[in-house]
Design a protein around this motif. Sequence first.
Motif, PDB file in Angstrom:
ATOM      1  N   HIS A 137      -8.144  -2.609 -11.149  1.00 32.52           N
ATOM      2  CA  HIS A 137      -9.066  -2.342 -10.105  1.00 32.52           C
ATOM      3  C   HIS A 137      -8.796  -2.146  -8.549  1.00 32.52           C
ATOM      4  O   HIS A 137      -8.978  -1.567  -7.499  1.00 32.52           O
ATOM      5  CB  HIS A 137     -10.526  -2.537 -10.355  1.00 32.52           C
ATOM      6  CG  HIS A 137     -11.188  -2.141 -11.645  1.00 32.52           C
ATOM      7  ND1 HIS A 137     -10.714  -1.092 -12.288  1.00 32.52           N
ATOM      8  CD2 HIS A 137     -12.115  -2.723 -12.424  1.00 32.52           C
ATOM      9  CE1 HIS A 137     -11.293  -1.033 -13.238  1.00 32.52           C
ATOM     10  NE2 HIS A 137     -12.206  -2.059 -13.479  1.00 32.52           N
ATOM     11  N   LEU A 138      -8.050  -3.412  -8.369  1.00 32.51           N
ATOM     12  CA  LEU A 138      -7.821  -3.685  -6.843  1.00 32.51           C
ATOM     13  C   LEU A 138      -6.741  -2.713  -6.358  1.00 32.51           C
ATOM     14  O   LEU A 138      -6.866  -2.179  -5.429  1.00 32.51           O
ATOM     15  CB  LEU A 138      -7.347  -5.073  -6.696  1.00 32.51           C
ATOM     16  CG  LEU A 138      -8.452  -6.276  -6.755  1.00 32.51           C
ATOM     17  CD1 LEU A 138      -7.878  -7.714  -6.823  1.00 32.51           C
ATOM     18  CD2 LEU A 138      -9.272  -6.020  -5.284  1.00 32.51           C
ATOM     19  N   LEU A 167     -10.171  -0.327  -5.356  1.00 28.54           N
ATOM     20  CA  LEU A 167     -10.697  -1.454  -4.470  1.00 28.54           C
ATOM     21  C   LEU A 167      -9.913  -1.604  -3.403  1.00 28.54           C
ATOM     22  O   LEU A 167     -10.626  -1.816  -2.087  1.00 28.54           O
ATOM     23  CB  LEU A 167     -10.978  -2.728  -5.286  1.00 28.54           C
ATOM     24  CG  LEU A 167     -12.282  -2.794  -6.424  1.00 28.54           C
ATOM     25  CD1 LEU A 167     -12.367  -4.022  -7.186  1.00 28.54           C
ATOM     26  CD2 LEU A 167     -13.440  -2.355  -5.782  1.00 28.54           C
ATOM     27  N   ALA A 168      -8.905  -2.140  -3.371  1.00 26.74           N
ATOM     28  CA  ALA A 168      -8.184  -2.622  -2.418  1.00 26.74           C
ATOM     29  C   ALA A 168      -6.779  -2.223  -2.239  1.00 26.74           C
ATOM     30  O   ALA A 168      -5.759  -3.166  -2.372  1.00 26.74           O
ATOM     31  CB  ALA A 168      -8.331  -3.977  -2.113  1.00 26.74           C
ATOM     32  N   PRO A 169      -6.171  -1.096  -2.700  1.00 31.09           N
ATOM     33  CA  PRO A 169      -4.771  -0.547  -2.728  1.00 31.09           C
ATOM     34  C   PRO A 169      -3.714  -1.141  -1.642  1.00 31.09           C
ATOM     35  O   PRO A 169      -2.617  -1.420  -1.717  1.00 31.09           O
ATOM     36  CB  PRO A 169      -4.773   0.627  -2.964  1.00 31.09           C
ATOM     37  CG  PRO A 169      -5.900   1.274  -2.323  1.00 31.09           C
ATOM     38  CD  PRO A 169      -6.858   0.315  -2.590  1.00 31.09           C
ATOM     39  N   GLU A 170      -4.595  -1.112  -0.152  1.00 32.54           N
ATOM     40  CA  GLU A 170      -3.568  -1.553   0.687  1.00 32.54           C
ATOM     41  C   GLU A 170      -3.165  -2.969   0.576  1.00 32.54           C
ATOM     42  O   GLU A 170      -2.553  -3.521   1.366  1.00 32.54           O
ATOM     43  CB  GLU A 170      -4.425  -1.192   2.156  1.00 32.54           C
ATOM     44  CG  GLU A 170      -5.708  -1.818   2.300  1.00 32.54           C
ATOM     45  CD  GLU A 170      -6.934  -1.385   1.559  1.00 32.54           C
ATOM     46  OE1 GLU A 170      -7.866  -1.311   2.078  1.00 32.54           O
ATOM     47  OE2 GLU A 170      -6.744  -0.420   0.521  1.00 32.54           O
ATOM     48  N   THR A 171      -3.718  -3.854  -0.276  1.00 34.18           N
ATOM     49  CA  THR A 171      -3.435  -5.355  -0.336  1.00 34.18           C
ATOM     50  C   THR A 171      -2.113  -5.344  -1.416  1.00 34.18           C
ATOM     51  O   THR A 171      -2.261  -6.628  -1.907  1.00 34.18           O
ATOM     52  CB  THR A 171      -4.586  -6.120  -0.592  1.00 34.18           C
ATOM     53  OG1 THR A 171      -5.091  -5.824  -1.847  1.00 34.18           O
ATOM     54  CG2 THR A 171      -5.699  -5.899   0.284  1.00 34.18           C
ATOM     55  N   LYS A 172      -1.577  -4.334  -1.592  1.00 37.85           N
ATOM     56  CA  LYS A 172      -0.638  -4.597  -2.668  1.00 37.85           C
ATOM     57  C   LYS A 172       0.654  -5.654  -2.263  1.00 37.85           C
ATOM     58  O   LYS A 172       1.182  -5.659  -1.042  1.00 37.85           O
ATOM     59  CB  LYS A 172       0.325  -3.194  -2.785  1.00 37.85           C
ATOM     60  CG  LYS A 172       1.464  -3.040  -3.747  1.00 37.85           C
ATOM     61  CD  LYS A 172       1.700  -1.799  -4.095  1.00 37.85           C
ATOM     62  CE  LYS A 172       3.088  -1.648  -4.827  1.00 37.85           C
ATOM     63  NZ  LYS A 172       3.755  -0.151  -4.807  1.00 37.85           N
ATOM     64  N   ALA A 182       3.969  -4.721  -9.673  1.00 33.01           N
ATOM     65  CA  ALA A 182       4.000  -4.634  -8.183  1.00 33.01           C
ATOM     66  C   ALA A 182       3.172  -5.094  -7.117  1.00 33.01           C
ATOM     67  O   ALA A 182       3.230  -5.776  -6.399  1.00 33.01           O
ATOM     68  CB  ALA A 182       4.526  -3.022  -7.640  1.00 33.01           C
ATOM     69  N   PHE A 183       1.829  -4.783  -7.685  1.00 30.60           N
ATOM     70  CA  PHE A 183       0.545  -5.176  -6.939  1.00 30.60           C
ATOM     71  C   PHE A 183       0.538  -6.668  -6.769  1.00 30.60           C
ATOM     72  O   PHE A 183       0.040  -7.321  -5.766  1.00 30.60           O
ATOM     73  CB  PHE A 183      -0.580  -4.466  -7.568  1.00 30.60           C
ATOM     74  CG  PHE A 183      -1.969  -4.799  -6.527  1.00 30.60           C
ATOM     75  CD1 PHE A 183      -2.175  -4.198  -5.717  1.00 30.60           C
ATOM     76  CD2 PHE A 183      -2.702  -5.766  -7.155  1.00 30.60           C
ATOM     77  CE1 PHE A 183      -3.328  -4.360  -4.926  1.00 30.60           C
ATOM     78  CE2 PHE A 183      -3.909  -6.302  -6.532  1.00 30.60           C
ATOM     79  CZ  PHE A 183      -4.104  -5.490  -5.476  1.00 30.60           C
ATOM     80  N   LEU A 184       0.885  -7.215  -7.923  1.00 33.22           N
ATOM     81  CA  LEU A 184       0.858  -8.825  -7.747  1.00 33.22           C
ATOM     82  C   LEU A 184       2.284  -9.436  -7.309  1.00 33.22           C
ATOM     83  O   LEU A 184       2.710 -10.569  -7.811  1.00 33.22           O
ATOM     84  CB  LEU A 184       0.366  -9.551  -9.238  1.00 33.22           C
ATOM     85  CG  LEU A 184      -0.936  -8.695  -9.897  1.00 33.22           C
ATOM     86  CD1 LEU A 184      -1.046  -9.451 -11.190  1.00 33.22           C
ATOM     87  CD2 LEU A 184      -1.901  -9.403  -8.945  1.00 33.22           C
ATOM     88  N   GLY A 185       3.151  -8.810  -6.628  1.00 31.11           N
ATOM     89  CA  GLY A 185       4.141  -9.522  -5.947  1.00 31.11           C
ATOM     90  C   GLY A 185       5.274  -9.530  -6.902  1.00 31.11           C
ATOM     91  O   GLY A 185       6.112 -10.433  -6.962  1.00 31.11           O
ATOM     92  N   GLN A 186       5.439  -8.516  -7.931  1.00 30.04           N
ATOM     93  CA  GLN A 186       6.394  -8.473  -9.107  1.00 30.04           C
ATOM     94  C   GLN A 186       6.218  -9.407 -10.064  1.00 30.04           C
ATOM     95  O   GLN A 186       7.288  -9.875 -10.527  1.00 30.04           O
ATOM     96  CB  GLN A 186       7.937  -8.493  -8.274  1.00 30.04           C
ATOM     97  CG  GLN A 186       8.025  -7.239  -7.332  1.00 30.04           C
ATOM     98  CD  GLN A 186       8.044  -6.033  -8.013  1.00 30.04           C
ATOM     99  OE1 GLN A 186       8.330  -5.874  -9.294  1.00 30.04           O
ATOM    100  NE2 GLN A 186       7.635  -4.906  -7.247  1.00 30.04           N
ATOM    101  N   GLN A 187       4.932 -10.284  -9.995  1.00 30.70           N
ATOM    102  CA  GLN A 187       4.705 -11.220 -11.096  1.00 30.70           C
ATOM    103  C   GLN A 187       4.687 -10.711 -12.248  1.00 30.70           C
ATOM    104  O   GLN A 187       3.998  -9.707 -12.628  1.00 30.70           O
ATOM    105  CB  GLN A 187       3.487 -12.037 -10.292  1.00 30.70           C
ATOM    106  CG  GLN A 187       3.207 -13.208 -11.373  1.00 30.70           C
ATOM    107  CD  GLN A 187       1.961 -13.911 -11.065  1.00 30.70           C
ATOM    108  OE1 GLN A 187       0.949 -13.204 -10.456  1.00 30.70           O
ATOM    109  NE2 GLN A 187       1.605 -14.801 -11.866  1.00 30.70           N
ATOM    110  N   LYS A 188       4.848 -11.317 -13.555  1.00 27.31           N
ATOM    111  CA  LYS A 188       4.994 -10.883 -14.905  1.00 27.31           C
ATOM    112  C   LYS A 188       3.537 -11.417 -15.396  1.00 27.31           C
ATOM    113  O   LYS A 188       3.688 -12.175 -16.082  1.00 27.31           O
ATOM    114  CB  LYS A 188       6.010 -11.464 -15.664  1.00 27.31           C
ATOM    115  CG  LYS A 188       7.415 -10.721 -15.210  1.00 27.31           C
ATOM    116  CD  LYS A 188       8.685 -11.234 -16.050  1.00 27.31           C
ATOM    117  CE  LYS A 188      10.064 -10.510 -15.423  1.00 27.31           C
ATOM    118  NZ  LYS A 188      11.119 -10.850 -16.326  1.00 27.31           N
ATOM    119  N   ALA A 189       2.499 -10.809 -14.723  1.00 23.96           N
ATOM    120  CA  ALA A 189       1.083 -11.657 -15.212  1.00 23.96           C
ATOM    121  C   ALA A 189       0.699 -11.484 -16.620  1.00 23.96           C
ATOM    122  O   ALA A 189      -0.022 -11.864 -16.953  1.00 23.96           O
ATOM    123  CB  ALA A 189       0.280 -11.134 -14.158  1.00 23.96           C
TER     124      ALA A 189
END
Length: 415
Positions: free
Chosen positions: A266-267, A271-276, A350-357
């Motif tokens: 959602h973010l 909600l906040a795509p610019e915070t990628k 990518a949104f989570l800084g390339q984390q494998k969440a």
Amino acid sequence: MFANIRSVVIAVLLSHLTLCAHAQKVLTVAAYPAVDSIIKAALPAWEKKHPGVQVKVISRAYADHHTAMTTALSTSSKPPDVMVLESSYVARFATGGGLEDLGAPPYNLNESKHLFVAFSIDQAKSSTGRLVAIPTDIGPGTLLYRQDLLLKSGLQEADLTNSWDSYIKAGVVIKKSTGAYLVAHARDVKDLIIRGGVKSGEGLYFDAAGHSLVTTERFVKAFELAKRIRDNKLDGKISAWSNEWAEGFRRGHVATQMSGAWIAGHLNNWLAPETKGLWRASQLPENTWAAWGGSFYAIPKAATQKELAWDLIQLMTLNPDRQLEAFKSQDAFPALISVHNDAFFNEPIAFLGQQKARILWREATRHIQAPKVHRLDTFADEVINTELDKVLNQGKDIRLALKDADRLLERRARR
């Protein structure tokens, strides 16, 4: 002449019967975003199996959808053939009698329930054990946090997750260093604590005998932590899904958000795509295991196309390809366990800084337990929130607030 008239009449009758036959082959499905999009994406696969059967998707906003479904089940109005429900509404509707028992013949879902994440099946059961819905996506709980705000504050992820005490202390540092709130609303922490501390076989607000649990230490801890957050001015008093809530994410005014794993999507999407790239995910503080949301399919007892309804539901829930596609396109975390072995889980986000969440969220699904439902859960939730507001806004004593809530719930339960 009479032969011609008779031929015309027969032709008209046959045409009418054909139209009626086609009219009977319209399957109505009521859903909310983004489940409506997931269903529409599956229609080409559906049409291969059921050519000529039209699927009519009735889409409404989340709140409007559930209001309409409540009305459809409580009145004589014609309900849809397939009804999508969010997990909290499954619990509410399970205590009524308007939904088919999918565990019983001819559906026999009990034979396939081992294919789904265990807690999602528990969420679909009534207090008497009837399986009134089937899960399609789930919401393993996660903590999303702003990595940039942590760095500015000289903190690490462990400062947020080691304990609830360290979480609040980290919030004090974040507020002092960046001005950002730790959490949008103190109520969010209360919700997590009371849901994450439920024992196997226990209800959220009531025990197996129907007695209130709201004076137990689980609720005391939840209220105490919420009060510490408010007393330290660490929450923005911002209600979820409000414009202010979304704006807080966009502007970096909120440092953490506890929710289902779907919140990352959602973010990213609206909600906040610019915070990628600024967010990261972790397990919840103290490895508290809890679920937020999730979508389920149900069949109303008054539905007219139950066989076709069940065919569509099986396509959406038991087909690994459809489950995986929904995960990739809409971040709908699959309830079907077999999908959890797909390589997609190992891909960076990518949104989570390339984390494998997704690996974190998969691990959470193996620990979460769903509370047993009670007919008064919705009422109890309102009572508890009212008492928490009195604690946070008026300074009411916590144990007195919970005692007052307990007295009200016990009185209502005996009716």
